[in-house]
Enzyme design. Structure first.
Site, PDB file in Angstrom:
ATOM      1  N   ASP A 223     -34.527 -64.910  56.218  1.00 43.45           N
ATOM      2  CA  ASP A 223     -33.939 -66.218  56.552  1.00 43.45           C
ATOM      3  C   ASP A 223     -33.909 -67.240  55.208  1.00 43.45           C
ATOM      4  O   ASP A 223     -34.980 -67.282  54.569  1.00 43.45           O
ATOM      5  CB  ASP A 223     -34.268 -67.158  57.571  1.00 43.45           C
ATOM      6  CG  ASP A 223     -33.905 -68.290  58.076  1.00 43.45           C
ATOM      7  OD1 ASP A 223     -32.677 -68.191  58.293  1.00 43.45           O
ATOM      8  OD2 ASP A 223     -34.576 -69.320  57.804  1.00 43.45           O
ATOM      9  N   GLU A 299     -44.858 -49.217  50.421  1.00 48.58           N
ATOM     10  CA  GLU A 299     -46.146 -48.867  51.179  1.00 48.58           C
ATOM     11  C   GLU A 299     -45.916 -47.845  52.511  1.00 48.58           C
ATOM     12  O   GLU A 299     -46.892 -46.937  52.941  1.00 48.58           O
ATOM     13  CB  GLU A 299     -47.409 -49.773  51.426  1.00 48.58           C
ATOM     14  CG  GLU A 299     -47.880 -50.428  50.434  1.00 48.58           C
ATOM     15  CD  GLU A 299     -48.522 -51.821  50.537  1.00 48.58           C
ATOM     16  OE1 GLU A 299     -48.846 -52.038  51.890  1.00 48.58           O
ATOM     17  OE2 GLU A 299     -48.966 -52.620  49.760  1.00 48.58           O
TER      18      GLU A 299
END
Length: 596
Positions: A223, A299
């Site tokens: 956002d 990751e």
């Protein structure tokens, strides 16, 4: 316009998002599973078979986190908890597992520019003294003309205005009740901006990312992705605060109908004031944040993604958010703002594809979302290129049949373009804006902060109709008598999902057919080449993607179908058995053509 084929993506092996069709769920308004009149995660889970049958690839959920709901959940009080309105973390996990079992990816909203004023951090800041570590997590400043160290200046630190109207600064009280420092809120007063110069803020948001990645989410919609970082010194700025800065200059004034001008005439364009760049949007520092987040997602493997809500122009600026080491996608608001106009839409497509290709990223295509007037309504206005900030009963009311015809045609265009497409819940039903919602029912803070000058976004957030003959059109569980949290217009009844399911010619069945066509011919991974026989200045948008020729008639006269082609799918109500006999594309219609 270029006649060169423009690649959808520079990736050697496109990831799932490169051509995904993503369905946006606004949880408050999608489906109510516990019968209290408010949509929830249980309702989402119950309707996943519907989305699977529709043919989308992923869902994006607007915020469902713990929140006082001052701004529809975009005021987050706890990023790691589900608000009781929507259920629990167990409900989220069950929904996620069910979605994955159906082959649907799940993207969740992340709100990093601001928190709720009920967030533990802000509450601690209110209790703490000026200059404290607690206050440094937010943007607190003494007022102008203050005595050094007192924060007692009676004027706000600068002249910034809130996106939602009114000043962007509010004042807090000291321990003895006396006026104290001011804090920045680019949105509502209950949404204080975080201080992204503070390393603790960076670490906390990385932790939030990992929390949801550990639960198995596939990505994040970020956002206000062009926000967060503010220019040093927080200088005054005389521009008009808006999520769509400058884009209003694209609008044609009322009465200047698209395609009505001759080659010798240039269409008039509204002229907007020229301001220096905003000191709080699209600052260079945001890119360092996204490079860092990119490493966090890596990751977890190569199949997690981020999509930016960044109202940035021109397209070359937006492309910087999707460079290889930043985000994977950014919403293409130029396409959304183009309106029903062949020239404007062609220009937006060209610019967007070229900019995305320059950084090896896929484009996205979107026509509506939870912040915009629904496109069937926008396209039914006298000027179908306007971008109103909400509609009320005393505003111009759209031609609903015309708007829906154009919306269906625009959908065929967007789903045939190379890249990824985003659908807003209910557009597959052809839902219009609730343009006569009474003032007493409105909840958008924009409406209240502007004293009604901006109508706000409630009209596009009305709960969905699932069954025409049930209370609330089946939004709540079958035996519930609860009223939906926003009232629904009578026009929703005939558009309910159960009225369109299996009904030839319905908007729902058109979306299913278009999504199946797109998937079967891998249009999202294709390329675009403009057609030489049709020109946007004549009101016709025509392009090829692989073996498919797309023709969208936005002009004032029927457009002939080229020899050697047959209609495979039409946005207009043409029975399947008659498609092969169609020789012309009517006005306000689009078709997919294949060689005979």
């Amino acid at each position: 316009m270029s006649n060169q084929a423009v690649p959808a993506s520079g990736q050697a092996r496109p990831e799932w998002w490169a051509d995904a069709v993503v369905y946006q769920i606004y949880p408050r308004s999608f489906a109510d599973g516990n019968g209290d009149g408010m949509g929830d995660l249980r309702g989402v889970t119950e309707r996943l078979p519907y989305l699977e049958k529709l043919g989308v690839d992923a869902v994006w959920l607007s915020p469902f986190y713990k929140s006082p709901q001052a701004d529809g959940g975009y005021d987050v009080a706890d990023y790691r908890q589900v608000d009781p309105l929507f259920g629990s973390l167990d409900d989220f996990d069950a929904m996620l597992q069910d979605a994955h079992s159906r082959g649907l990816k799940v993207i969740v909203d992340l709100v990093p520019n601001h928190t709720s004023d009920e967030h533990a951090w802000f509450q601690a800041a209110l209790r703490a003294a000026p200059g404290s570590p607690e206050r440094d997590r937010y943007i607190f400043r003494p007022g102008k003309d203050s005595v050094p160290g007192s924060g007692d200046g009676n004027r706000a630190p600068n002249n910034w205005k809130s996106i939602f109207g009114g000043p962007a600064w509010s004042r807090v009280a000291g321990p003895d009740g006396s006026p104290g420092e001011w804090y920045l809120h680019l949105f509502d007063t209950r949404q204080p901006d975080l201080n992204w110069e503070n390393p603790e803020v960076h670490e906390e948001m990385r932790s939030v990312l990992r929390f949801w990645l550990d639960r198995g989410v596939d990505g994040f919609r970020v956002d206000v992705a062009h926000g967060m970082v503010k220019e040093k010194g927080l200088p005054d700025w005389d521009g008009a605060a808006s999520m769509v800065e400058g884009t209003h200059s694209l609008a044609l004034p009322p009465g200047d109908a698209p395609g009505a001008h001759t080659d010798a005439e240039e269409p008039h364009r509204a002229v907007s004031p020229v301001y220096p760049p905003s000191p709080f949007f699209d600052q260079e520092g945001v890119h360092d944040i996204y490079r860092n987040w990119h490493r966090v997602l890596a990751e977890y493997g190569s199949d997690r993604m981020m999509v930016a809500e960044a109202w940035v122009e021109p397209a070359e600026r937006l492309a910087r958010y999707v460079r290889p080491d930043e985000m994977q996608q950014a919403f293409n608001f130029d396409f959304l703002l183009a309106g029903w106009d062949a020239e404007r839409m062609a220009a937006a497509i060209d610019a967007s594809l070229a900019a995305a290709s320059s950084v090896g990223a896929p484009c996205t295509w979107v026509l509506s979302n939870h912040d915009t007037v629904r496109h069937p309504t926008r396209f039914g206005l006298s000027d179908p290129t306007t971008f109103p900030k909400g509609l009320a009963a005393d505003d111009e009311q759209p031609d609903s049949a015309l708007g829906l015809a154009r919306a269906r045609a625009a959908t065929l265009v967007s789903l045939a373009l190379p890249g990824s497409a985003y659908l807003y819940q209910g557009e597959e039903l052809g839902l219009p804006e609730h343009a006569t919602l009474p003032a007493e029912a409105r909840q958008d803070p924009t409406f209240f902060r502007t004293k009604g000058a901006e109508i706000g976004r409630d009209g596009c957030r009305v709960p969905l109709p699932w069954a025409a003959d049930l209370p609330g059109y089946g939004f709540s569980s079958r035996h519930s008598q609860a009223q939906p949290w926003l009232p629904q217009p009578e026009s929703f009844g005939p558009l309910a999902a159960d009225q369109q399911e299996g009904e030839e010619g319905s908007t729902l069945e058109l979306y299913k057919a278009a999504l199946a066509f797109r998937s079967g011919r891998r249009l999202g991974l294709g390329s675009l080449e403009w057609d030489d026989l049709h020109a946007p200045d004549a009101g016709v948008l025509a392009f090829r993607n692989g073996d498919v020729l797309v023709l969208a008639n936005m002009g004032f006269a029927s457009a002939p179908i080229p020899a050697g082609y047959r209609v495979a799918l039409a946005s207009g109500p043409v029975p399947a058995e008659e498609l092969a006999a169609v020789q012309e594309v009517p006005v306000d219609c689009a078709v997919y053509l294949e060689r005979v």
